[in-house]
Scaffold this motif. Structure first.
Motif, PDB file in Angstrom:
ATOM      1  N   ALA A  74       0.839  -1.200   0.000  1.00  0.00           N
ATOM      2  CA  ALA A  74       0.000   0.000   0.000  1.00  0.00           C
ATOM      3  C   ALA A  74       0.872   1.246   0.000  1.00  0.00           C
ATOM      4  O   ALA A  74       0.602   2.211  -0.722  1.00  0.00           O
ATOM      5  CB  ALA A  74      -0.927  -0.003   1.203  1.00  0.00           C
ATOM      6  N   GLN A 109      -9.276  -2.858   7.798  1.00  0.00           N
ATOM      7  CA  GLN A 109      -8.171  -3.209   6.922  1.00  0.00           C
ATOM      8  C   GLN A 109      -8.069  -2.212   5.782  1.00  0.00           C
ATOM      9  O   GLN A 109      -6.990  -1.727   5.463  1.00  0.00           O
ATOM     10  CB  GLN A 109      -8.386  -4.607   6.368  1.00  0.00           C
ATOM     11  CG  GLN A 109      -7.326  -5.039   5.397  1.00  0.00           C
ATOM     12  CD  GLN A 109      -7.878  -5.952   4.335  1.00  0.00           C
ATOM     13  OE1 GLN A 109      -8.994  -6.445   4.432  1.00  0.00           O
ATOM     14  NE2 GLN A 109      -7.108  -6.179   3.302  1.00  0.00           N
ATOM     15  N   ARG A 145      -6.538   1.005   7.043  1.00  0.00           N
ATOM     16  CA  ARG A 145      -5.097   0.947   7.281  1.00  0.00           C
ATOM     17  C   ARG A 145      -4.302   0.957   5.982  1.00  0.00           C
ATOM     18  O   ARG A 145      -3.271   1.612   5.874  1.00  0.00           O
ATOM     19  CB  ARG A 145      -4.739  -0.292   8.091  1.00  0.00           C
ATOM     20  CG  ARG A 145      -4.951  -0.110   9.570  1.00  0.00           C
ATOM     21  CD  ARG A 145      -4.941  -1.447  10.272  1.00  0.00           C
ATOM     22  NE  ARG A 145      -5.118  -1.328  11.694  1.00  0.00           N
ATOM     23  CZ  ARG A 145      -6.247  -0.967  12.281  1.00  0.00           C
ATOM     24  NH1 ARG A 145      -7.292  -0.694  11.544  1.00  0.00           N
ATOM     25  NH2 ARG A 145      -6.329  -0.880  13.590  1.00  0.00           N
ATOM     26  N   THR A 146      -4.791   0.217   4.991  1.00  0.00           N
ATOM     27  CA  THR A 146      -4.032   0.192   3.745  1.00  0.00           C
ATOM     28  C   THR A 146      -4.093   1.549   3.057  1.00  0.00           C
ATOM     29  O   THR A 146      -3.117   1.995   2.472  1.00  0.00           O
ATOM     30  CB  THR A 146      -4.551  -0.900   2.793  1.00  0.00           C
ATOM     31  OG1 THR A 146      -5.956  -0.781   2.678  1.00  0.00           O
ATOM     32  CG2 THR A 146      -4.203  -2.268   3.308  1.00  0.00           C
ATOM     33  N   ARG A 147      -5.251   2.202   3.156  1.00  0.00           N
ATOM     34  CA  ARG A 147      -5.340   3.505   2.515  1.00  0.00           C
ATOM     35  C   ARG A 147      -4.439   4.516   3.209  1.00  0.00           C
ATOM     36  O   ARG A 147      -3.800   5.347   2.557  1.00  0.00           O
ATOM     37  CB  ARG A 147      -6.789   3.981   2.518  1.00  0.00           C
ATOM     38  CG  ARG A 147      -7.636   3.244   1.480  1.00  0.00           C
ATOM     39  CD  ARG A 147      -8.991   3.809   1.394  1.00  0.00           C
ATOM     40  NE  ARG A 147      -8.939   5.231   1.053  1.00  0.00           N
ATOM     41  CZ  ARG A 147     -10.011   5.925   0.734  1.00  0.00           C
ATOM     42  NH1 ARG A 147     -11.184   5.337   0.709  1.00  0.00           N
ATOM     43  NH2 ARG A 147      -9.914   7.200   0.459  1.00  0.00           N
ATOM     44  N   ALA A 196      -1.709   3.791   4.782  1.00  0.00           N
ATOM     45  CA  ALA A 196      -0.336   3.420   4.410  1.00  0.00           C
ATOM     46  C   ALA A 196      -0.007   3.930   3.017  1.00  0.00           C
ATOM     47  O   ALA A 196       1.130   4.290   2.739  1.00  0.00           O
ATOM     48  CB  ALA A 196      -0.169   1.898   4.461  1.00  0.00           C
ATOM     49  N   ALA A 197      -1.015   3.976   2.150  1.00  0.00           N
ATOM     50  CA  ALA A 197      -0.768   4.429   0.787  1.00  0.00           C
ATOM     51  C   ALA A 197      -0.788   5.942   0.679  1.00  0.00           C
ATOM     52  O   ALA A 197      -0.635   6.485  -0.395  1.00  0.00           O
ATOM     53  CB  ALA A 197      -1.823   3.834  -0.147  1.00  0.00           C
ATOM     54  N   PHE A 213      -4.930  -6.203  11.677  1.00  0.00           N
ATOM     55  CA  PHE A 213      -6.010  -5.325  11.244  1.00  0.00           C
ATOM     56  C   PHE A 213      -7.156  -5.210  12.226  1.00  0.00           C
ATOM     57  O   PHE A 213      -7.989  -4.335  12.088  1.00  0.00           O
ATOM     58  CB  PHE A 213      -6.551  -5.802   9.902  1.00  0.00           C
ATOM     59  CG  PHE A 213      -5.548  -5.685   8.789  1.00  0.00           C
ATOM     60  CD1 PHE A 213      -4.985  -6.812   8.235  1.00  0.00           C
ATOM     61  CD2 PHE A 213      -5.159  -4.451   8.320  1.00  0.00           C
ATOM     62  CE1 PHE A 213      -4.054  -6.706   7.219  1.00  0.00           C
ATOM     63  CE2 PHE A 213      -4.234  -4.334   7.304  1.00  0.00           C
ATOM     64  CZ  PHE A 213      -3.675  -5.460   6.755  1.00  0.00           C
TER      65      PHE A 213
END
Lengths: 292, 417, 298
Positions: free
Chosen positions: A141, B71, B74-76, B78-79, C260
């Motif tokens: 990501a 989830q 969190r990934t967004r 992180a990006a 998560f």
């Protein structure tokens, strides 16, 4: 004499009966979930709530399919699965073509243009097959963010291509390794170069393994949920993410028939690929994809 | 400014170039509401936003009890592409606020005097380091029992006054062929029962010590053993098909008369109302039985990530204002089944269960008997509530003893510290 | 005397490396760099977002003090052994049966292969109902009259993992069958004919001659099934959601929930590193032997 021939015949028949019986029994076991899915998707919701999930439908209706395709809700967007179906196509087809193409070239190089360390490189590529993908979501990501591809379909294409290279390289390498080196050497003497040899000698024989690679990649990429849920949202989501939102509804009566219809719609492309191209799959494997 | 914040700010400024928040009037929100009634309630907020000149861009991620949304978030982040608006429950928002990722709403709170309109016990979840970062739309009550009135009458039982009475009534219900308690073997649904027993049998002060302060003496005390023993008595009160059952399917069992009771938060109420059932007439709602009346809450809030874009900032402010609007709170909650977060909204249009929830809340605040729900993330951080869920879930589906369960709980909590 | 190297020779030397370079670079980043990142996080105090500090092995200590992790590892062993064993055996059996000049071989092959086309989410949901005692098989058998039949494995903590095995075997056997069928088709018929002339029975022929000749196919089946076993994440979430209790927890679901759901990113990373180290311990020797062998001339 006659009795001996008769008992031999009986033995033959018994053998055939056992074989067919065994196969049919296993076929029933394999078809059962598909049966459950199809019958549930054409039942009325009340019927599902009233009875068991395995019985025959009293009345067949395709309403659930209609809902799943064009009306089911993914959050506040109630446009059914159609737009996400298209997203998945836009993601899967380029990723399949790219990873297959790169794998073919890699396999070609590793088998026909070996150099010191080429086997080590192959080993490094191969280890990627065994990576548990949950572990790489966050760093990926961050990387996609840095590349400006976060939340986009091209970003997903990149991710699937990168992680598909391990498999496609394996398939092609195992296949090309059985093409005699003498063919390549002869062509080189005739003056053919790197590209010529690939295009006119290697590729024409590679159709079976290309099919195997495309089928495998199509299935893995189309059915992926983890990357789709992590790297896209809302409008750009692939069909698996939308399916999850439709099915995992926490309030109200679960619309099992719509859920199953939606699951079948999501599964149709891969099902078609397997049923139609299945024989090429086996043929491709026969032709040497899996030689150890 | 820590490294994380730097990355966040740097990439977030590049947002318009990435093409995420393009049009001036769009504001994007990530949330977990994917079902028809939840979406209908959300529409109340988004309609209000439309009148304020903002278009809601929806990013719903459902499933896994909110884990998928976490989830995705969190990934967004992180990006470098965080959502403009995010739905937070319990400690989720506090964690991000501590990292400095959320925008301060202090100006709005001061300007509108919201602090005075909300129950004091909510405030701890809305602010971090003297910065308010989110606004609440509702308050759910967790410790309700939903019962089928016709079944109760048929079996000749009245509303139980204690858990022992509730358990005793189970025999009468089984005698007429009805499942006493509709539930599932999902750990969180068992935990809903556990935390109700915990506070009802041992009192609100003990609940605070054990479930909120994680005091080790409380966690290993005889009271805790008694709680598990009581939970263990419920093992015979569910049906055999409870494996993997969805909570709303369990609610439907009560509505259909296949089961007598369900212990669940008031998000279950909508199921009864949707069938046209009336409280007090067709179904009963009463707090889980206890000698010490208490109130356990769950509520939804929305906060905004710090993004360097004036349009997004305006949009985040608009969302906060829309959420705190008394009419929006009233209409939203009429659909959602909870009560307004604000203390000053009129409850005339609400049904009797909601009215009771509202008045009970006032009482509980007076008596210091209002606490956050353990199961739904309002008592302790996720790594601790996870331990409770593991132990309670395992205890219920195996024949683990109460003593072993308490030991496992203490060990698990200490391991997570 | 070494003459000057011609341009085409130089190209021939460098072109292969250039062509492989992009793939190598992508894999170095997407696989190995990320593994290093995970490793660093496993030595940090990260909870909700990555923190790049150093706390030694405390996350690993925490990991191994968690009973749920022990359950997960135990489940992985049981699941892998059963899944690999049954799928391989069943796939081989089906391939052998199908190889007996069966009519409608194509249809049967499609029936066995189609489960692979379905996503794990779809498989998990369908099997969840079939295995549910109140909705599925047990209920159907009861309705048919046999009321003392019990099949509630999915509700029993010590048996639920076998349900996961059933669903996973169902999904992947067709693929193993396809691989074995391909291998069988590649065996020279004359060897079998010769053995038959000698009077050997068919089962004996299969056992002593055919199966040993399928060794390459066995290796590929094991490798590809192991890949599927590691990826069993979606299936478990859809089928049992690691329930009842945590009875069907696996390392992949553990890692996911730690990172998560429970804001324990350091523990999650530690669990991921454990998974990777286990995989490496098994795969690296295999790769080494595989590549060394073919590198010596084939």
């Amino acid at each position: 004499m006659a009795t001996k021939a008769l008992s031999h015949q009986r033995q033959q028949l018994l053998g055939r009966a056992i074989i067919y019986g065994g196969l049919l029994f296993m076929a029933a076991f394999y078809l059962m979930p598909l049966w459950v899915m199809i019958t549930t998707s054409v039942k009325h919701l009340d019927e599902i709530y009233a009875g068991s999930f395995i019985g025959l439908p009293k009345q067949i209706t395709f309403e659930a399919w209609q809902t799943a395709w064009s009306e089911a809700c993914n959050g506040t967007a109630c446009r059914g699965l159609k737009p996400y179906f298209i997203n998945s196509l836009l993601m899967t087809i380029p990723a399949v073509l790219l990873s297959t193409g790169i794998g073919a070239i890699n396999g070609y190089v590793i088998t026909k243009w070996r150099f010191p360390g080429s086997n080590v490189i192959f080993g490094l590529l191969l280890f990627g097959c065994f990576l548990p993908f949950q572990a790489v979501i966050l760093p990926m990501a961050q990387t996609l963010g840095m590349l400006g591809l976060a939340g986009t379909i091209p970003g997903l294409v990149l991710v699937h291509t990168v992680y598909g290279i391990a498999f496609t390289t394996l398939f092609f390498r195992n296949y090309f390794i059985s093409i005699p080196d003498e063919l390549v050497k002869a062509a080189q003497i005739d003056g053919a170069g790197f590209v010529r040899i690939f295009v006119s000698i290697i590729l024409p024989t590679a159709l079976p393994i290309i099919v195997v690679s495309c089928i495998w990649q199509f299935t893995q990429i189309w059915n992926d949920f983890l990357f789709g849920a992590s790297f896209t949202a809302g409008e750009n989501a692939p069909i698996t993410v939308a399916l999850n939102n439709i099915v995992n509804v926490s309030m109200g009566r679960k619309q099992y028939n719509v859920d199953m219809a939606a699951a079948m719609i999501a599964a149709l492309p891969t099902l078609i690929v397997y049923v139609v191209a299945g024989r090429y799959f086996v043929r491709g494997l026969t032709a040497g994809a899996v030689k150890g | 400014m820590n490294k994380f914040k730097l990355i966040l700010m740097a990439t977030a400024t590049a947002l318009p170039l990435v093409g995420q928040a393009v049009a001036e009037t769009k504001i994007e929100g990530l949330h977990v509401w994917t079902s028809a009634s939840e979406v209908k309630a959300l529409k109340v907020i988004t309609d209000k936003l439309a009148t304020m000149g903002f278009e809601w861009q929806d990013s719903a991620v459902g499933g896994a009890n909110g884990a998928n949304a976490q989830q995705a978030l969190r990934t967004r982040v992180a990006a470098g592409n965080p959502p403009a608006v995010m739905q937070f429950l319990g400690f989720e928002g506090l964690g991000w606020a501590k990292e400095g990722a959320l925008r301060s709403l202090n100006d709005l709170y001061t300007k509108n005097g919201w602090k005075a309109d909300l129950p004091p016990v909510m405030l701890q979840f809305l602010e971090q380091d003297a910065n308010f970062f989110s606004t609440p739309i509702n308050m759910h009550r967790q410790n309700w029992v939903w019962a089928n009135k016709a079944i109760f009458d048929k079996a000749g039982i009245s509303i139980p006054a204690s858990w022992d009475e509730l358990i005793a009534s189970g025999e009468k219900l089984k005698a007429i062929g009805v499942t006493p308690i509709a539930m599932s073997d999902e750990s969180w649904q068992i935990e809903e029962l556990f935390e109700s027993i915990l506070i009802d049998v041992n009192g609100p002060d003990f609940y605070k010590k054990a479930a909120i302060d994680l005091d080790e003496t409380a966690l290993s005390s005889p009271e805790m053993i008694k709680t598990f023993e009581t939970l263990g008595k419920l093992r015979g009160m569910h049906d055999a098909g409870f494996t993997g059952r969805d909570w709303s399917a369990a609610t439907n069992m009560v509505a259909n008369g296949q089961a007598a009771m369900q212990v669940m938060g008031d998000w279950a109420k909508g199921e009864f109302l949707a069938k046209g059932m009336k409280p007090g007439v067709d179904f009963l709602c009463f707090p889980t039985p206890t000698a010490t009346p208490n109130y356990k809450f769950v509520f939804d809030t929305f906060g905004g990530f710090t993004i360097n874009n004036t349009d997004i900032v305006k949009g985040q402010d608009a969302v906060a204002e829309a959420i705190m609007d008394p009419d929006v709170q009233k209409n939203f909650n009429l659909i959602k089944g909870s009560i307004p977060a604000r203390l000053d909204v009129s409850m005339d249009a609400f049904d009797d269960c909601a009215k009771r929830s509202f008045s009970d809340r006032v009482e509980a605040i007076k008596n210091n008997a209002i606490y956050g729900s353990l199961t739904d993330g309002f008592a302790v951080e996720p790594r601790f509530s996870g331990v409770f869920q593991d132990v309670v879930g395992k205890f219920f589906v195996t024949d683990m003893s109460a003593e072993d369960a308490v030991q496992a709980l203490v060990d698990g909590i200490n391991n997570a510290r | 005397m070494t003459g000057s190297i011609s341009l085409s020779d130089r190209i021939a030397k460098w072109l292969p490396r250039l062509v492989l370079a992009p793939s190598l670079l992508m894999v170095l980043v997407a696989v190995y760099l990320f593994i290093c990142w995970t490793g660093w996080i496993s030595l940090s105090s990260s909870t909700i977002v990555p923190k790049y500090d150093f706390v030694g092995l405390s996350q690993y200590v925490r990991l191994w003090s968690t009973p749920r992790w022990h359950t997960a590892v135990f489940n992985l062993v049981i699941f892998s052994v059963l899944f690999l064993g049954i799928t391989t055996a069943l796939g081989l059996l089906m391939a052998i049966l199908l190889d007996q000049k069966i009519r409608s071989e194509g249809a049967l092959r499609a029936i066995f292969l189609y489960p692979m086309a379905l996503s794990f989410i779809v498989t998990g949901t369908a099997w969840k109902w079939i295995l549910n005692p109140a909705l599925g098989v047990q209920k159907v058998v009861h309705d048919l009259g046999w009321t003392s039949f019990v099949f509630d494995w999915i509700a029993r903590p010590s048996f639920a993992i076998y349900c996961v095995v059933i669903a996973a075997v169902w999904q992947s056997t067709g693929f193993a069958m396809a691989l074995f069928l391909a291998g069988l088709r590649g065996i020279d018929n004359s060897v079998i004919k010769a053995a038959q002339i000698e009077g050997a029975s068919l089962p004996l022929i299969y056992r002593q001659i055919v199966i040993p000749m399928l060794r390459p196919a066995f290796l590929s089946v094991i490798v590809l099934l192991s890949y599927i076993a590691i990826k069993s994440f979606d299936l478990i979430l859809a089928l049992t959601n690691t329930g009842p209790g945590s009875a069907t927890e696996m390392p992949s679901t553990f890692m996911y929930s730690a990172t998560f759901r429970r804001d324990q990113m350091g523990v999650g990373a530690a669990s991921a590193m454990m998974m990777l180290m286990t995989v490496a311990a098994i795969i690296v020797p295999y790769l080494y032997s595989e590549l060394r062998e073919t590198g010596d001339g084939h």
